[in-house]
Motif scaffolding. Structure first.
Motif, PDB file in Angstrom:
ATOM      1  N   THR A  40       8.048   5.130   1.705  1.00  0.00           N
ATOM      2  CA  THR A  40       9.470   5.480   1.659  1.00  0.00           C
ATOM      3  C   THR A  40      10.227   4.474   0.783  1.00  0.00           C
ATOM      4  N   VAL A  41       9.972   3.206   1.005  1.00  0.00           N
ATOM      5  CA  VAL A  41      10.688   2.180   0.250  1.00  0.00           C
ATOM      6  C   VAL A  41      10.204   2.151  -1.208  1.00  0.00           C
ATOM      7  N   ARG A  42       8.916   2.391  -1.408  1.00  0.00           N
ATOM      8  CA  ARG A  42       8.398   2.455  -2.789  1.00  0.00           C
ATOM      9  C   ARG A  42       9.023   3.636  -3.542  1.00  0.00           C
ATOM     10  N   ALA A  43       9.188   4.761  -2.859  1.00  0.00           N
ATOM     11  CA  ALA A  43       9.816   5.916  -3.515  1.00  0.00           C
ATOM     12  C   ALA A  43      11.277   5.615  -3.816  1.00  0.00           C
ATOM     13  N   LEU A 111      10.494  -5.733  -2.793  1.00  0.00           N
ATOM     14  CA  LEU A 111       9.532  -4.700  -3.169  1.00  0.00           C
ATOM     15  C   LEU A 111       9.849  -4.260  -4.601  1.00  0.00           C
ATOM     16  N   ARG A 112       8.922  -4.542  -5.503  1.00  0.00           N
ATOM     17  CA  ARG A 112       9.130  -4.199  -6.913  1.00  0.00           C
ATOM     18  C   ARG A 112       8.361  -2.930  -7.226  1.00  0.00           C
ATOM     19  N   GLY A 113       9.100  -1.898  -7.553  1.00  0.00           N
ATOM     20  CA  GLY A 113       8.453  -0.638  -7.910  1.00  0.00           C
ATOM     21  C   GLY A 113       7.823  -0.756  -9.289  1.00  0.00           C
ATOM     22  N   HIS A 114       6.796   0.035  -9.557  1.00  0.00           N
ATOM     23  CA  HIS A 114       6.113  -0.060 -10.848  1.00  0.00           C
ATOM     24  C   HIS A 114       6.946   0.562 -11.961  1.00  0.00           C
ATOM     25  N   GLN A 118      13.829  -2.052  -7.634  1.00  0.00           N
ATOM     26  CA  GLN A 118      13.526  -3.027  -6.587  1.00  0.00           C
ATOM     27  C   GLN A 118      14.255  -2.646  -5.311  1.00  0.00           C
ATOM     28  N   GLN A 119      13.653  -2.970  -4.178  1.00  0.00           N
ATOM     29  CA  GLN A 119      14.342  -2.780  -2.903  1.00  0.00           C
ATOM     30  C   GLN A 119      14.106  -4.002  -2.034  1.00  0.00           C
ATOM     31  N   PRO A 120      15.139  -4.409  -1.292  1.00  0.00           N
ATOM     32  CA  PRO A 120      14.956  -5.531  -0.365  1.00  0.00           C
ATOM     33  C   PRO A 120      14.332  -5.063   0.952  1.00  0.00           C
ATOM     34  N   VAL A 121      13.410  -5.867   1.467  1.00  0.00           N
ATOM     35  CA  VAL A 121      12.822  -5.612   2.778  1.00  0.00           C
ATOM     36  C   VAL A 121      13.067  -6.859   3.625  1.00  0.00           C
TER      37      VAL A 121
END
Ligand SMILES: *Cc1c(COP(=O)(O)O)cnc(C)c1O
Length: 569
Positions: A40-43, A111-114, A118-121
Protein backbone atom coordinates in the motif's frame (compact mmCIF):
# COMPACT_ATOMS: atom_id res chain seq x y z
CA UNK A 1 16.34 20.41 7.59
CA UNK A 2 14.78 17.43 9.30
CA UNK A 3 13.86 14.66 6.87
CA UNK A 4 10.27 14.95 8.09
CA UNK A 5 9.93 18.54 6.96
CA UNK A 6 9.18 17.54 3.37
CA UNK A 7 6.03 15.73 4.45
CA UNK A 8 4.42 18.35 6.64
CA UNK A 9 3.29 20.91 4.08
CA UNK A 10 0.29 19.04 2.67
CA UNK A 11 -2.49 17.04 4.35
CA UNK A 12 -1.85 13.29 4.34
CA UNK A 13 -3.75 10.09 4.90
CA UNK A 14 -2.53 8.30 8.05
CA UNK A 15 -2.39 4.57 7.36
CA UNK A 16 -2.28 2.51 10.57
CA UNK A 17 -1.17 -1.12 10.58
CA UNK A 18 0.05 -3.36 13.39
CA UNK A 19 2.56 -4.93 11.00
CA UNK A 20 4.30 -3.69 7.87
CA UNK A 21 6.67 -5.41 5.46
CA UNK A 22 9.18 -2.79 4.36
CA UNK A 23 12.08 -5.05 3.39
CA UNK A 24 13.33 -8.53 4.27
CA UNK A 25 15.95 -7.09 6.62
CA UNK A 26 13.25 -5.44 8.75
CA UNK A 27 11.20 -8.23 10.30
CA UNK A 28 8.21 -6.13 11.42
CA UNK A 29 5.68 -8.39 9.72
CA UNK A 30 4.26 -11.87 10.13
CA UNK A 31 2.35 -12.44 6.92
CA UNK A 32 -0.08 -11.19 4.33
CA UNK A 33 -1.45 -8.28 6.35
CA UNK A 34 2.00 -6.75 6.69
CA UNK A 35 2.91 -7.39 3.07
CA UNK A 36 -0.29 -5.67 1.99
CA UNK A 37 0.54 -2.69 4.23
CA UNK A 38 3.98 -2.45 2.64
CA UNK A 39 2.55 -2.70 -0.87
CA UNK A 40 0.00 0.00 0.00
CA UNK A 41 2.73 2.45 0.96
CA UNK A 42 4.89 1.45 -2.02
CA UNK A 43 1.95 2.10 -4.34
CA UNK A 44 1.28 5.45 -2.67
CA UNK A 45 4.93 6.34 -3.31
CA UNK A 46 4.62 5.51 -7.03
CA UNK A 47 1.34 7.41 -7.33
CA UNK A 48 2.60 10.30 -5.17
CA UNK A 49 -0.47 10.05 -3.01
CA UNK A 50 0.36 11.77 0.30
CA UNK A 51 0.34 9.11 3.00
CA UNK A 52 2.06 8.51 6.32
CA UNK A 53 2.19 4.97 7.63
CA UNK A 54 2.11 4.27 11.37
CA UNK A 55 3.17 0.91 12.78
CA UNK A 56 5.13 -0.58 15.68
CA UNK A 57 8.90 -0.94 15.64
CA UNK A 58 8.68 -4.59 16.85
CA UNK A 59 12.35 -4.59 17.80
CA UNK A 60 12.22 -8.26 18.70
CA UNK A 61 11.30 -8.98 15.07
CA UNK A 62 9.47 -12.03 13.85
CA UNK A 63 11.57 -15.16 14.42
CA UNK A 64 14.04 -16.76 12.02
CA UNK A 65 12.97 -20.25 11.07
CA UNK A 66 15.07 -23.40 10.83
CA UNK A 67 14.16 -27.07 11.22
CA UNK A 68 15.49 -29.89 13.35
CA UNK A 69 16.18 -33.43 12.12
CA UNK A 70 12.54 -34.39 12.45
CA UNK A 71 11.39 -31.38 10.47
CA UNK A 72 10.13 -29.47 13.47
CA UNK A 73 10.23 -25.70 13.39
CA UNK A 74 12.97 -24.06 15.44
CA UNK A 75 12.45 -20.39 16.21
CA UNK A 76 15.46 -18.18 16.61
CA UNK A 77 15.12 -14.62 17.80
CA UNK A 78 15.44 -12.05 15.01
CA UNK A 79 15.95 -8.70 16.73
CA UNK A 80 16.76 -5.81 14.44
CA UNK A 81 18.43 -2.49 15.05
CA UNK A 82 16.19 0.43 13.98
CA UNK A 83 19.16 2.79 13.98
CA UNK A 84 20.61 0.97 10.96
CA UNK A 85 17.54 1.59 8.83
CA UNK A 86 15.72 4.62 10.21
CA UNK A 87 16.27 7.93 11.98
CA UNK A 88 14.95 8.78 15.45
CA UNK A 89 11.90 11.01 15.59
CA UNK A 90 12.30 14.37 17.25
CA UNK A 91 9.10 14.20 19.31
CA UNK A 92 7.61 11.87 21.86
CA UNK A 93 4.21 11.77 23.48
CA UNK A 94 2.75 10.20 26.62
CA UNK A 95 -0.37 8.20 27.29
CA UNK A 96 -1.62 6.73 30.54
CA UNK A 97 -1.84 2.94 30.66
CA UNK A 98 -2.88 1.50 33.99
CA UNK A 99 -1.29 3.59 36.70
CA UNK A 100 1.70 4.75 34.68
CA UNK A 101 2.47 7.22 31.95
CA UNK A 102 4.02 5.54 28.96
CA UNK A 103 6.16 7.58 26.60
CA UNK A 104 5.97 6.80 22.90
CA UNK A 105 8.72 7.87 20.55
CA UNK A 106 9.79 6.23 17.37
CA UNK A 107 11.65 6.09 14.12
CA UNK A 108 11.24 7.54 10.69
CA UNK A 109 11.76 5.02 7.91
CA UNK A 110 11.80 6.66 4.51
CA UNK A 111 10.17 4.43 1.97
CA UNK A 112 11.71 5.32 -1.39
CA UNK A 113 9.68 4.17 -4.34
CA UNK A 114 11.58 3.02 -7.42
CA UNK A 115 9.81 5.71 -9.47
CA UNK A 116 11.18 8.47 -7.25
CA UNK A 117 8.29 9.01 -4.83
CA UNK A 118 8.81 8.83 -1.06
CA UNK A 119 6.55 8.14 1.89
CA UNK A 120 7.25 8.45 5.60
CA UNK A 121 6.72 5.41 7.81
CA UNK A 122 6.64 5.95 11.58
CA UNK A 123 7.65 2.97 13.70
CA UNK A 124 6.46 3.57 17.25
CA UNK A 125 8.83 2.65 20.06
CA UNK A 126 8.33 2.63 23.83
CA UNK A 127 11.85 1.42 24.60
CA UNK A 128 12.77 4.76 26.15
CA UNK A 129 14.75 5.41 29.33
CA UNK A 130 11.92 7.30 30.98
CA UNK A 131 9.61 4.26 30.77
CA UNK A 132 9.14 1.52 33.37
CA UNK A 133 11.06 -1.64 32.27
CA UNK A 134 7.81 -3.45 31.62
CA UNK A 135 6.50 -0.66 29.40
CA UNK A 136 9.75 -0.54 27.43
CA UNK A 137 8.81 -3.95 26.10
CA UNK A 138 5.38 -3.00 24.73
CA UNK A 139 6.68 -2.51 21.21
CA UNK A 140 9.14 -5.45 21.26
CA UNK A 141 7.12 -8.44 20.31
CA UNK A 142 4.97 -8.53 17.17
CA UNK A 143 1.54 -9.86 18.22
CA UNK A 144 2.81 -10.50 21.73
CA UNK A 145 1.11 -13.08 23.85
CA UNK A 146 -1.75 -12.37 26.23
CA UNK A 147 -4.59 -9.89 26.18
CA UNK A 148 -3.04 -7.34 28.61
CA UNK A 149 0.09 -7.05 26.48
CA UNK A 150 -1.88 -6.87 23.24
CA UNK A 151 -4.23 -4.19 24.52
CA UNK A 152 -1.26 -2.07 25.58
CA UNK A 153 0.29 -2.54 22.15
CA UNK A 154 -2.92 -1.51 20.47
CA UNK A 155 -3.27 1.53 22.74
CA UNK A 156 0.27 2.60 21.85
CA UNK A 157 -0.44 2.10 18.16
CA UNK A 158 -3.84 3.82 18.05
CA UNK A 159 -3.74 6.49 20.74
CA UNK A 160 0.03 6.99 20.79
CA UNK A 161 0.11 7.07 16.99
CA UNK A 162 -2.48 9.83 16.64
CA UNK A 163 -0.78 11.94 19.32
CA UNK A 164 2.65 11.48 17.80
CA UNK A 165 1.45 12.52 14.34
CA UNK A 166 0.14 15.71 15.88
CA UNK A 167 3.28 16.35 17.93
CA UNK A 168 5.40 15.98 14.79
CA UNK A 169 3.29 18.52 12.92
CA UNK A 170 1.52 16.27 10.43
CA UNK A 171 -1.77 17.52 8.98
CA UNK A 172 -3.98 14.44 8.71
CA UNK A 173 -6.99 14.49 6.42
CA UNK A 174 -8.06 10.89 6.94
CA UNK A 175 -7.22 7.91 9.13
CA UNK A 176 -7.15 4.46 7.54
CA UNK A 177 -7.23 1.44 9.87
CA UNK A 178 -5.71 -1.63 8.27
CA UNK A 179 -7.56 -4.27 10.31
CA UNK A 180 -9.07 -3.60 13.76
CA UNK A 181 -5.80 -3.55 15.74
CA UNK A 182 -5.54 0.22 15.45
CA UNK A 183 -9.19 1.02 16.19
CA UNK A 184 -8.34 2.76 19.47
CA UNK A 185 -7.16 5.65 17.32
CA UNK A 186 -10.83 6.53 16.87
CA UNK A 187 -11.20 6.93 20.64
CA UNK A 188 -8.43 9.50 20.65
CA UNK A 189 -10.26 11.30 17.86
CA UNK A 190 -13.48 11.26 19.91
CA UNK A 191 -11.59 13.17 22.57
CA UNK A 192 -10.40 15.65 20.05
CA UNK A 193 -13.92 16.17 18.85
CA UNK A 194 -15.77 16.28 22.16
CA UNK A 195 -18.50 18.84 22.73
CA UNK A 196 -17.92 21.32 25.48
CA UNK A 197 -19.99 20.25 28.50
CA UNK A 198 -21.89 23.54 28.55
CA UNK A 199 -23.02 22.92 24.94
CA UNK A 200 -24.54 19.55 25.73
CA UNK A 201 -28.26 19.00 25.86
CA UNK A 202 -29.52 16.35 28.29
CA UNK A 203 -28.92 12.85 26.95
CA UNK A 204 -26.73 14.05 24.07
CA UNK A 205 -23.50 12.21 23.33
CA UNK A 206 -20.50 14.11 24.65
CA UNK A 207 -18.63 13.27 21.43
CA UNK A 208 -19.08 14.36 17.87
CA UNK A 209 -19.32 10.83 16.50
CA UNK A 210 -20.30 11.81 12.92
CA UNK A 211 -17.28 14.08 12.73
CA UNK A 212 -14.94 11.27 13.81
CA UNK A 213 -16.59 8.87 11.37
CA UNK A 214 -15.97 11.31 8.57
CA UNK A 215 -12.25 11.14 9.39
CA UNK A 216 -11.96 7.34 9.49
CA UNK A 217 -12.03 4.44 7.11
CA UNK A 218 -11.57 0.80 7.97
CA UNK A 219 -10.44 -2.27 6.06
CA UNK A 220 -11.43 -5.55 7.65
CA UNK A 221 -9.43 -8.68 6.85
CA UNK A 222 -10.94 -11.39 9.00
CA UNK A 223 -13.80 -13.56 7.71
CA UNK A 224 -14.53 -15.31 11.02
CA UNK A 225 -16.02 -13.82 14.15
CA UNK A 226 -13.44 -15.59 16.35
CA UNK A 227 -10.60 -13.93 14.47
CA UNK A 228 -11.46 -10.45 15.71
CA UNK A 229 -9.62 -8.94 18.67
CA UNK A 230 -11.78 -8.72 21.80
CA UNK A 231 -10.89 -7.38 25.20
CA UNK A 232 -12.92 -7.83 28.40
CA UNK A 233 -14.12 -4.54 29.87
CA UNK A 234 -12.38 -5.28 33.19
CA UNK A 235 -9.09 -5.31 31.38
CA UNK A 236 -10.03 -2.30 29.29
CA UNK A 237 -10.76 -0.34 32.46
CA UNK A 238 -7.53 -1.46 34.09
CA UNK A 239 -5.51 -0.30 31.13
CA UNK A 240 -7.45 2.69 29.81
CA UNK A 241 -9.25 3.66 33.02
CA UNK A 242 -12.08 6.02 32.08
CA UNK A 243 -10.44 7.32 28.91
CA UNK A 244 -13.90 6.95 27.34
CA UNK A 245 -16.85 6.37 29.70
CA UNK A 246 -17.75 2.70 29.82
CA UNK A 247 -21.34 3.27 28.71
CA UNK A 248 -20.16 5.04 25.54
CA UNK A 249 -17.53 2.39 24.90
CA UNK A 250 -20.10 -0.40 25.16
CA UNK A 251 -22.33 1.36 22.69
CA UNK A 252 -19.50 1.58 20.18
CA UNK A 253 -17.57 -1.62 20.84
CA UNK A 254 -20.16 -4.17 21.96
CA UNK A 255 -21.95 -5.00 25.22
CA UNK A 256 -19.97 -8.06 26.36
CA UNK A 257 -16.43 -7.20 25.37
CA UNK A 258 -14.61 -4.54 23.43
CA UNK A 259 -14.62 -5.90 19.91
CA UNK A 260 -12.08 -3.93 17.89
CA UNK A 261 -13.85 -4.69 14.62
CA UNK A 262 -17.16 -3.34 15.94
CA UNK A 263 -15.43 -0.27 17.26
CA UNK A 264 -13.87 0.36 13.88
CA UNK A 265 -17.16 -0.31 12.08
CA UNK A 266 -19.02 2.14 14.30
CA UNK A 267 -16.47 4.89 13.92
CA UNK A 268 -15.67 4.68 10.21
CA UNK A 269 -17.61 6.28 7.40
CA UNK A 270 -16.11 3.95 4.81
CA UNK A 271 -15.69 0.25 5.48
CA UNK A 272 -14.43 -2.40 3.11
CA UNK A 273 -13.55 -6.05 2.79
CA UNK A 274 -10.52 -7.18 0.79
CA UNK A 275 -12.29 -9.16 -1.95
CA UNK A 276 -15.86 -9.37 -3.16
CA UNK A 277 -16.51 -12.71 -1.51
CA UNK A 278 -15.01 -11.40 1.74
CA UNK A 279 -17.20 -8.28 1.67
CA UNK A 280 -20.28 -10.52 1.28
CA UNK A 281 -19.19 -12.65 4.23
CA UNK A 282 -18.54 -9.51 6.31
CA UNK A 283 -21.98 -8.08 5.50
CA UNK A 284 -23.53 -11.28 6.80
CA UNK A 285 -21.33 -11.20 9.88
CA UNK A 286 -22.12 -7.55 10.62
CA UNK A 287 -25.63 -6.85 9.36
CA UNK A 288 -26.59 -3.20 9.16
CA UNK A 289 -23.20 -1.91 8.01
CA UNK A 290 -22.39 -0.92 4.49
CA UNK A 291 -19.33 -2.96 3.59
CA UNK A 292 -17.71 -2.11 0.27
CA UNK A 293 -15.38 -4.42 -1.59
CA UNK A 294 -11.92 -3.26 -2.61
CA UNK A 295 -10.11 -6.34 -3.76
CA UNK A 296 -6.46 -6.37 -2.74
CA UNK A 297 -3.63 -5.94 -5.17
CA UNK A 298 0.14 -6.40 -5.09
CA UNK A 299 2.89 -3.93 -5.90
CA UNK A 300 4.00 -4.41 -9.51
CA UNK A 301 7.71 -3.69 -9.27
CA UNK A 302 8.19 -5.47 -5.93
CA UNK A 303 6.53 -8.66 -7.08
CA UNK A 304 7.96 -9.01 -10.57
CA UNK A 305 11.21 -10.94 -10.99
CA UNK A 306 14.12 -9.06 -12.60
CA UNK A 307 13.94 -11.04 -15.84
CA UNK A 308 10.24 -10.24 -16.28
CA UNK A 309 10.72 -6.59 -15.39
CA UNK A 310 13.15 -6.32 -18.28
CA UNK A 311 10.61 -7.95 -20.55
CA UNK A 312 7.75 -5.63 -19.55
CA UNK A 313 10.00 -2.56 -19.71
CA UNK A 314 10.81 -3.48 -23.26
CA UNK A 315 7.39 -4.42 -24.58
CA UNK A 316 5.01 -2.52 -22.29
CA UNK A 317 6.92 0.52 -21.03
CA UNK A 318 5.16 2.40 -18.24
CA UNK A 319 3.69 -0.81 -16.73
CA UNK A 320 5.08 0.01 -13.27
CA UNK A 321 3.05 3.18 -12.97
CA UNK A 322 0.12 1.95 -15.00
CA UNK A 323 -0.09 -1.82 -14.62
CA UNK A 324 -3.27 -1.75 -16.73
CA UNK A 325 -0.87 -1.82 -19.67
CA UNK A 326 -0.22 -5.47 -18.89
CA UNK A 327 -3.63 -6.24 -20.37
CA UNK A 328 -1.77 -6.37 -23.68
CA UNK A 329 0.72 -8.98 -22.51
CA UNK A 330 -1.02 -11.74 -24.44
CA UNK A 331 -0.49 -9.99 -27.79
CA UNK A 332 2.52 -7.71 -27.38
CA UNK A 333 5.13 -9.95 -25.77
CA UNK A 334 6.75 -12.63 -27.95
CA UNK A 335 6.10 -16.02 -26.39
CA UNK A 336 9.72 -17.11 -26.74
CA UNK A 337 10.85 -14.05 -24.78
CA UNK A 338 8.30 -14.79 -22.06
CA UNK A 339 9.44 -18.40 -21.80
CA UNK A 340 13.07 -17.30 -21.60
CA UNK A 341 12.31 -14.79 -18.85
CA UNK A 342 10.43 -17.46 -16.93
CA UNK A 343 13.24 -19.97 -17.37
CA UNK A 344 15.64 -17.46 -15.84
CA UNK A 345 13.37 -16.94 -12.83
CA UNK A 346 12.95 -20.69 -12.48
CA UNK A 347 16.70 -21.24 -12.54
CA UNK A 348 17.10 -18.67 -9.74
CA UNK A 349 14.66 -20.67 -7.62
CA UNK A 350 16.35 -23.97 -8.48
CA UNK A 351 19.73 -22.49 -7.50
CA UNK A 352 18.38 -21.22 -4.20
CA UNK A 353 16.75 -24.55 -3.39
CA UNK A 354 19.98 -26.43 -4.04
CA UNK A 355 22.03 -23.93 -2.05
CA UNK A 356 19.75 -23.95 0.98
CA UNK A 357 18.36 -27.50 1.08
CA UNK A 358 20.72 -29.53 -1.12
CA UNK A 359 17.76 -30.73 -3.20
CA UNK A 360 18.31 -30.75 -6.96
CA UNK A 361 15.33 -29.77 -9.08
CA UNK A 362 15.10 -30.20 -12.83
CA UNK A 363 14.51 -27.17 -15.04
CA UNK A 364 12.29 -29.07 -17.50
CA UNK A 365 9.97 -30.54 -14.88
CA UNK A 366 7.16 -28.33 -13.61
CA UNK A 367 7.49 -26.89 -10.11
CA UNK A 368 4.40 -26.52 -7.96
CA UNK A 369 4.90 -23.70 -5.47
CA UNK A 370 3.14 -23.44 -2.15
CA UNK A 371 4.11 -20.79 0.40
CA UNK A 372 1.85 -19.62 3.17
CA UNK A 373 1.77 -18.79 6.80
CA UNK A 374 1.47 -22.34 8.08
CA UNK A 375 -1.84 -22.57 9.82
CA UNK A 376 -4.70 -25.04 9.75
CA UNK A 377 -7.12 -23.19 7.46
CA UNK A 378 -4.54 -22.84 4.69
CA UNK A 379 -4.49 -26.65 4.49
CA UNK A 380 -0.92 -27.13 3.23
CA UNK A 381 -1.46 -30.88 3.62
CA UNK A 382 -4.33 -31.08 1.13
CA UNK A 383 -1.98 -32.01 -1.71
CA UNK A 384 -0.85 -34.97 0.41
CA UNK A 385 -4.28 -36.28 1.33
CA UNK A 386 -3.69 -39.52 -0.63
CA UNK A 387 -0.01 -40.33 -1.08
CA UNK A 388 -0.63 -43.32 -3.33
CA UNK A 389 -2.71 -41.25 -5.68
CA UNK A 390 -0.04 -38.57 -5.71
CA UNK A 391 2.63 -41.17 -6.48
CA UNK A 392 0.55 -42.53 -9.33
CA UNK A 393 0.09 -39.07 -10.86
CA UNK A 394 3.81 -38.36 -10.57
CA UNK A 395 4.70 -41.72 -12.13
CA UNK A 396 2.67 -40.74 -15.21
CA UNK A 397 3.95 -37.17 -15.56
CA UNK A 398 6.56 -35.95 -13.14
CA UNK A 399 6.41 -32.76 -11.14
CA UNK A 400 8.30 -31.20 -8.24
CA UNK A 401 7.17 -29.20 -5.23
CA UNK A 402 8.69 -26.28 -3.33
CA UNK A 403 7.13 -25.30 -0.03
CA UNK A 404 7.77 -22.46 2.43
CA UNK A 405 6.07 -20.89 5.39
CA UNK A 406 6.36 -20.14 9.08
CA UNK A 407 3.92 -21.09 11.82
CA UNK A 408 3.23 -18.59 14.56
CA UNK A 409 5.21 -19.73 17.65
CA UNK A 410 1.95 -20.30 19.56
CA UNK A 411 0.14 -22.05 16.69
CA UNK A 412 0.53 -25.69 17.71
CA UNK A 413 -1.56 -26.92 14.77
CA UNK A 414 0.55 -24.92 12.31
CA UNK A 415 3.76 -26.35 13.73
CA UNK A 416 2.41 -29.86 13.51
CA UNK A 417 1.65 -29.24 9.83
CA UNK A 418 5.26 -28.23 9.20
CA UNK A 419 6.46 -31.48 10.74
CA UNK A 420 3.92 -33.43 8.73
CA UNK A 421 5.01 -31.77 5.47
CA UNK A 422 8.60 -32.78 6.16
CA UNK A 423 7.45 -36.36 6.67
CA UNK A 424 5.65 -36.31 3.32
CA UNK A 425 8.71 -34.86 1.63
CA UNK A 426 10.80 -37.76 2.92
CA UNK A 427 8.18 -40.36 2.07
CA UNK A 428 7.87 -39.18 -1.54
CA UNK A 429 11.51 -38.43 -2.15
CA UNK A 430 11.96 -41.18 -4.78
CA UNK A 431 9.00 -40.05 -6.93
CA UNK A 432 8.41 -36.35 -6.26
CA UNK A 433 11.46 -34.14 -5.69
CA UNK A 434 10.44 -31.71 -2.98
CA UNK A 435 12.04 -29.03 -0.86
CA UNK A 436 10.96 -26.92 2.09
CA UNK A 437 12.67 -23.54 2.01
CA UNK A 438 13.13 -22.17 5.53
CA UNK A 439 12.47 -18.64 6.71
CA UNK A 440 9.79 -17.45 4.30
CA UNK A 441 10.21 -13.71 3.78
CA UNK A 442 9.81 -11.14 1.01
CA UNK A 443 12.88 -12.33 -0.90
CA UNK A 444 11.98 -16.01 -0.72
CA UNK A 445 8.43 -15.12 -1.72
CA UNK A 446 9.57 -13.37 -4.90
CA UNK A 447 11.85 -16.28 -5.85
CA UNK A 448 9.00 -18.73 -5.35
CA UNK A 449 6.14 -16.87 -7.03
CA UNK A 450 8.32 -16.26 -10.09
CA UNK A 451 10.32 -19.49 -10.24
CA UNK A 452 7.43 -21.92 -9.83
CA UNK A 453 5.43 -23.05 -12.85
CA UNK A 454 2.15 -23.35 -11.00
CA UNK A 455 0.99 -21.64 -7.81
CA UNK A 456 -1.01 -23.85 -5.52
CA UNK A 457 -3.55 -22.57 -2.98
CA UNK A 458 -5.85 -24.78 -0.94
CA UNK A 459 -7.54 -22.78 1.85
CA UNK A 460 -10.74 -23.82 3.58
CA UNK A 461 -13.48 -21.46 2.33
CA UNK A 462 -14.49 -18.85 3.34
CA UNK A 463 -11.42 -18.33 5.51
CA UNK A 464 -9.09 -16.84 2.91
CA UNK A 465 -10.25 -13.21 3.01
CA UNK A 466 -8.26 -12.40 -0.10
CA UNK A 467 -4.85 -14.04 -0.40
CA UNK A 468 -2.22 -12.21 -2.40
CA UNK A 469 0.57 -14.62 -3.29
CA UNK A 470 -1.39 -15.88 -6.32
CA UNK A 471 -1.55 -12.28 -7.56
CA UNK A 472 2.23 -12.06 -7.23
CA UNK A 473 2.51 -15.24 -9.27
CA UNK A 474 0.32 -13.69 -11.98
CA UNK A 475 2.80 -10.81 -12.33
CA UNK A 476 5.36 -13.43 -13.27
CA UNK A 477 3.19 -15.31 -15.69
CA UNK A 478 2.63 -18.13 -13.22
CA UNK A 479 -0.94 -19.47 -13.26
CA UNK A 480 -2.74 -20.57 -10.09
CA UNK A 481 -4.39 -23.85 -9.24
CA UNK A 482 -6.59 -22.86 -6.34
CA UNK A 483 -9.69 -23.49 -4.32
CA UNK A 484 -12.34 -20.87 -5.14
CA UNK A 485 -11.98 -18.55 -2.18
CA UNK A 486 -10.82 -14.98 -1.59
CA UNK A 487 -9.50 -13.23 -4.67
CA UNK A 488 -9.53 -16.38 -6.80
CA UNK A 489 -13.34 -16.23 -7.03
CA UNK A 490 -12.74 -13.09 -9.12
CA UNK A 491 -9.40 -14.04 -10.66
CA UNK A 492 -10.10 -17.52 -11.96
CA UNK A 493 -11.07 -17.89 -15.58
CA UNK A 494 -10.86 -21.62 -16.07
CA UNK A 495 -8.08 -22.59 -18.43
CA UNK A 496 -7.30 -18.93 -19.18
CA UNK A 497 -5.70 -17.56 -15.97
CA UNK A 498 -5.32 -20.89 -14.20
CA UNK A 499 -7.64 -23.51 -12.75
CA UNK A 500 -10.18 -23.95 -9.97
CA UNK A 501 -10.06 -26.74 -7.43
CA UNK A 502 -13.63 -27.89 -6.80
CA UNK A 503 -16.81 -25.94 -7.36
CA UNK A 504 -17.80 -22.67 -5.65
CA UNK A 505 -20.04 -24.51 -3.17
CA UNK A 506 -17.71 -27.45 -2.52
CA UNK A 507 -16.09 -27.11 0.91
CA UNK A 508 -15.08 -30.57 2.12
CA UNK A 509 -11.51 -31.72 2.62
CA UNK A 510 -11.97 -34.98 0.71
CA UNK A 511 -13.89 -33.35 -2.11
CA UNK A 512 -11.21 -30.72 -2.55
CA UNK A 513 -8.41 -33.28 -2.47
CA UNK A 514 -10.14 -35.38 -5.14
CA UNK A 515 -10.77 -32.30 -7.27
CA UNK A 516 -7.15 -31.23 -6.89
CA UNK A 517 -5.80 -34.61 -8.06
CA UNK A 518 -8.27 -34.72 -10.89
CA UNK A 519 -7.30 -31.28 -12.20
CA UNK A 520 -3.61 -31.93 -11.80
CA UNK A 521 -3.68 -35.31 -13.49
CA UNK A 522 -6.06 -34.68 -16.35
CA UNK A 523 -5.76 -30.97 -17.13
CA UNK A 524 -2.72 -29.20 -15.75
CA UNK A 525 0.12 -31.67 -16.23
CA UNK A 526 -1.00 -32.80 -19.73
CA UNK A 527 -1.13 -29.17 -20.82
CA UNK A 528 2.30 -28.45 -19.38
CA UNK A 529 3.92 -31.39 -21.12
CA UNK A 530 1.97 -30.75 -24.29
CA UNK A 531 3.64 -27.48 -25.00
CA UNK A 532 6.76 -29.04 -26.37
CA UNK A 533 4.85 -30.73 -29.14
CA UNK A 534 2.01 -28.22 -29.51
CA UNK A 535 3.37 -24.74 -28.81
CA UNK A 536 0.86 -22.32 -27.46
CA UNK A 537 -0.96 -24.37 -24.84
CA UNK A 538 0.80 -23.65 -21.58
CA UNK A 539 2.24 -20.33 -22.57
CA UNK A 540 -1.27 -19.07 -23.40
CA UNK A 541 -2.22 -19.58 -19.76
CA UNK A 542 0.97 -17.80 -18.64
CA UNK A 543 -0.03 -14.88 -20.84
CA UNK A 544 -3.60 -15.06 -19.54
CA UNK A 545 -2.39 -14.76 -15.94
CA UNK A 546 -0.46 -11.59 -16.78
CA UNK A 547 -2.99 -9.98 -19.11
CA UNK A 548 -6.14 -10.74 -17.18
CA UNK A 549 -4.90 -10.80 -13.60
CA UNK A 550 -1.69 -8.78 -13.11
CA UNK A 551 -3.36 -5.94 -15.02
CA UNK A 552 -6.12 -5.88 -12.42
CA UNK A 553 -4.98 -7.37 -9.08
CA UNK A 554 -2.34 -4.74 -8.43
CA UNK A 555 -1.83 -2.23 -5.65
CA UNK A 556 -2.18 0.76 -7.99
CA UNK A 557 -5.78 -0.06 -8.89
CA UNK A 558 -6.43 -0.73 -5.21
CA UNK A 559 -4.94 2.62 -4.11
CA UNK A 560 -6.74 4.57 -6.82
CA UNK A 561 -9.97 3.10 -5.49
CA UNK A 562 -9.12 3.98 -1.89
CA UNK A 563 -8.18 7.47 -3.01
CA UNK A 564 -11.39 8.14 -4.91
CA UNK A 565 -13.88 6.24 -2.76
CA UNK A 566 -12.56 6.05 0.79
CA UNK A 567 -10.31 9.08 1.15
CA UNK A 568 -12.46 11.62 -0.68
CA UNK A 569 -15.78 11.86 1.09
C1 LIG B 1 2.55 -12.43 -0.04
C2 LIG B 1 3.07 -12.92 1.23
C3 LIG B 1 2.19 -13.45 2.18
C4 LIG B 1 0.70 -13.58 1.95
O1 LIG B 1 0.38 -14.56 1.01
P1 LIG B 1 -1.07 -15.22 0.97
O2 LIG B 1 -1.24 -15.74 -0.38
O3 LIG B 1 -2.04 -14.10 1.26
O4 LIG B 1 -1.12 -16.25 2.02
C5 LIG B 1 2.72 -13.90 3.38
N1 LIG B 1 4.05 -13.83 3.63
C6 LIG B 1 4.92 -13.34 2.74
C7 LIG B 1 6.36 -13.29 3.06
C8 LIG B 1 4.46 -12.87 1.51
O5 LIG B 1 5.33 -12.36 0.62
Amino acid sequence: MSPLEAFLHEPRVAYFSMEIALESAIPTYAGGLGVLAGDTVRAAADLELPLVAVSLVSRGGHFRQTFDEAGRQIEQPAPWEPREHAVPLSAKVALTLGDRDVWVGGWLYLLRGHLGGQQPVLLLDTDLEENHPEDRRITHELYGDGAPYRLRQEAVLGIGGVRLLQALGFAIRQYHMNEGHSALLALELLHRHAHRPEELRPGESPYDVPRVRGLCCFTTHTPVEAGHDRFGYDLVQQVLDDFIPLAVLKQLGGEDALNMTRLALNLSEYVNGVAQRHAEVSRRMFPGYRVHAVTNGVHPHTWTAPSLRVLYDRYLPGWCHEPELLVRADCCIPTAALLDAHAEAKQALIDRVRQVTGVTLHPRVPILGFARRMTAYKRPDLLFADLDRLRAIAAERSFQVVIAGKAHPHDVGGKRLIELLHRHIRALTDVVPMAYLPDYDLDTALLMVSGSDLWLNTPLPPLEASGTSGMKAAFNGVPSLSVLDGWWVEGCIEGVTGWAVGTPTETGHDGHAAALYEKLEHTVLPLYYGYETAPGGWVRVMQGAIAKNASFFNSHRMMRRYATEAYIN
